[in-house]
Design a protein around this motif. Structure first.
Motif, short mmCIF file in Angstrom:
data_model
loop_
_atom_site.label_atom_id
_atom_site.label_comp_id
_atom_site.label_asym_id
_atom_site.label_seq_id
_atom_site.Cartn_x
_atom_site.Cartn_y
_atom_site.Cartn_z
N UNK A 77 0.78 -1.21 0.00
CA UNK A 77 0.00 0.00 0.00
C UNK A 77 0.82 1.27 0.00
N UNK A 78 2.14 1.12 0.16
CA UNK A 78 3.01 2.30 0.18
C UNK A 78 4.05 2.22 -0.94
N UNK A 171 9.42 -9.82 -4.81
CA UNK A 171 8.77 -8.54 -4.54
C UNK A 171 9.37 -7.51 -5.48
N UNK A 172 8.55 -6.58 -5.95
CA UNK A 172 9.00 -5.49 -6.82
C UNK A 172 8.66 -4.16 -6.16
N UNK A 173 9.56 -3.17 -6.36
CA UNK A 173 9.38 -1.87 -5.73
C UNK A 173 10.14 -0.82 -6.52
N UNK A 174 9.89 0.44 -6.19
CA UNK A 174 10.59 1.52 -6.88
C UNK A 174 12.09 1.34 -6.73
N UNK A 188 6.21 -5.73 5.12
CA UNK A 188 5.10 -5.37 6.01
C UNK A 188 3.79 -5.33 5.22
N UNK A 189 2.70 -5.68 5.88
CA UNK A 189 1.39 -5.57 5.27
C UNK A 189 1.04 -6.66 4.29
N UNK A 190 1.79 -7.77 4.29
CA UNK A 190 1.52 -8.86 3.35
C UNK A 190 0.94 -10.08 4.06
N UNK A 191 0.47 -9.88 5.29
CA UNK A 191 -0.16 -10.98 6.02
C UNK A 191 0.79 -11.62 7.02
N UNK A 192 0.20 -12.19 8.06
CA UNK A 192 1.00 -12.78 9.13
C UNK A 192 1.88 -13.93 8.65
N UNK A 193 1.44 -14.61 7.58
CA UNK A 193 2.22 -15.74 7.06
C UNK A 193 3.55 -15.30 6.46
N UNK A 194 3.61 -14.04 5.96
CA UNK A 194 4.78 -13.63 5.19
C UNK A 194 5.45 -12.35 5.70
N UNK A 195 4.89 -11.69 6.66
CA UNK A 195 5.54 -10.49 7.21
C UNK A 195 6.87 -10.85 7.87
N UNK A 196 7.79 -9.90 7.83
CA UNK A 196 9.08 -10.09 8.49
C UNK A 196 10.24 -9.96 7.53
N UNK A 197 11.42 -10.25 8.02
CA UNK A 197 12.64 -10.13 7.22
C UNK A 197 12.78 -11.30 6.26
#
Length: 232
Positions: A77-78, A171-174, A188-197
């Motif tokens: 979302x960011x 994952x893709x990002x700017x 962050x924000x991808x669900x408890x199954x996948x959040x974290x480092x």
């Protein structure tokens, strides 16, 4: 030692420097037969639970560095443009045993290793996932006479591979030059199954029509290098 072999292989190519974690077991001999230096280096690193990365002419061979801080945080979302991940219990084992024949005692010898959680990403631990398919243990066996320390390293290497195979995705990002292979990135924000480092295992930069997008991969296959590619 494997670290001596790896350092010598890297040193045979001008312009390369190395950072190789020292191993402890000394061998009377190891054979490199009809196998490129690169393939042999990867194979010997892998059985010690090491990853091989190359950055600006420096070849690093060491265990996954998962206790450092994330170099970047990506939030749904960011700044997270695309995301995909799979959680797989098939390669998670409660115990891995390395088994060989001891010529001196004329008996089976074995060593074992417990699950490696590594980054701790998600809310399902490797040990819990190991109870899903629930084999008593995963067996690594060879007819070559090996010392107990070698069997232990082999079993631990399998558990490290399993730890890296627990969650795989991209994952893709700017565009950002902060992220390199072997770094940690926080999701962050991808669900408890996948959040974290996550441990970054591949980086791709795409610059097109004035826009820069960086794509990372995390996790690795559970198969050994020699199972995926022919080296002889």
């Amino acid at each position: 030692k494997d670290s001596d072999i790896i350092s010598k292989l890297i040193g045979g190519y001008g312009g390369l420097s190395s950072d190789v974690t020292a191993t402890t077991t000394s061998y009377k001999e190891l054979v490199q037969y009809y196998c490129t230096d690169w393939d042999y280096l990867l194979s010997r690193a892998e059985v010690n639970g090491f990853l091989v990365t190359v950055d600006s002419g420096k070849v690093s061979v060491k265990a996954p560095q998962t206790d450092s801080s994330a170099v970047l945080t990506l939030t749904y979302g960011i700044d997270l443009m695309a995301f995909s991940a799979d959680l797989d219990a098939a390669s998670q084992f409660p115990v891995v045993k390395g088994i060989a024949w001891d010529l001196t005692s004329q008996a089976v010898q074995e060593a074992q290793a417990s699950p490696e959680q590594l980054t701790g990403q998600g809310n399902l631990k490797a040990a819990d996932l190991g109870t899903v398919i629930a084999p008593d243990y995963f067996r690594l066996q060879t007819d070559a006479p090996l010392e107990n320390a070698v069997l232990t390293d082999w079993a631990k290497g399998q558990q490290i591979k399993s730890g890296l195979a627990r969650i795989r995705g991209y994952a893709a990002f700017q565009g950002s030059a902060k992220v390199k292979t072997g770094d940690l990135v926080e999701l962050k924000g991808v669900g408890a199954r996948f959040n974290g480092n996550v441990l970054v295992t591949a980086v791709k930069h795409d610059i097109k029509q004035g826009n820069w997008v960086t794509e990372i991969e995390f996790g690795m296959p559970s198969q050994w290098f020699t199972e995926q590619y022919r080296t002889e």
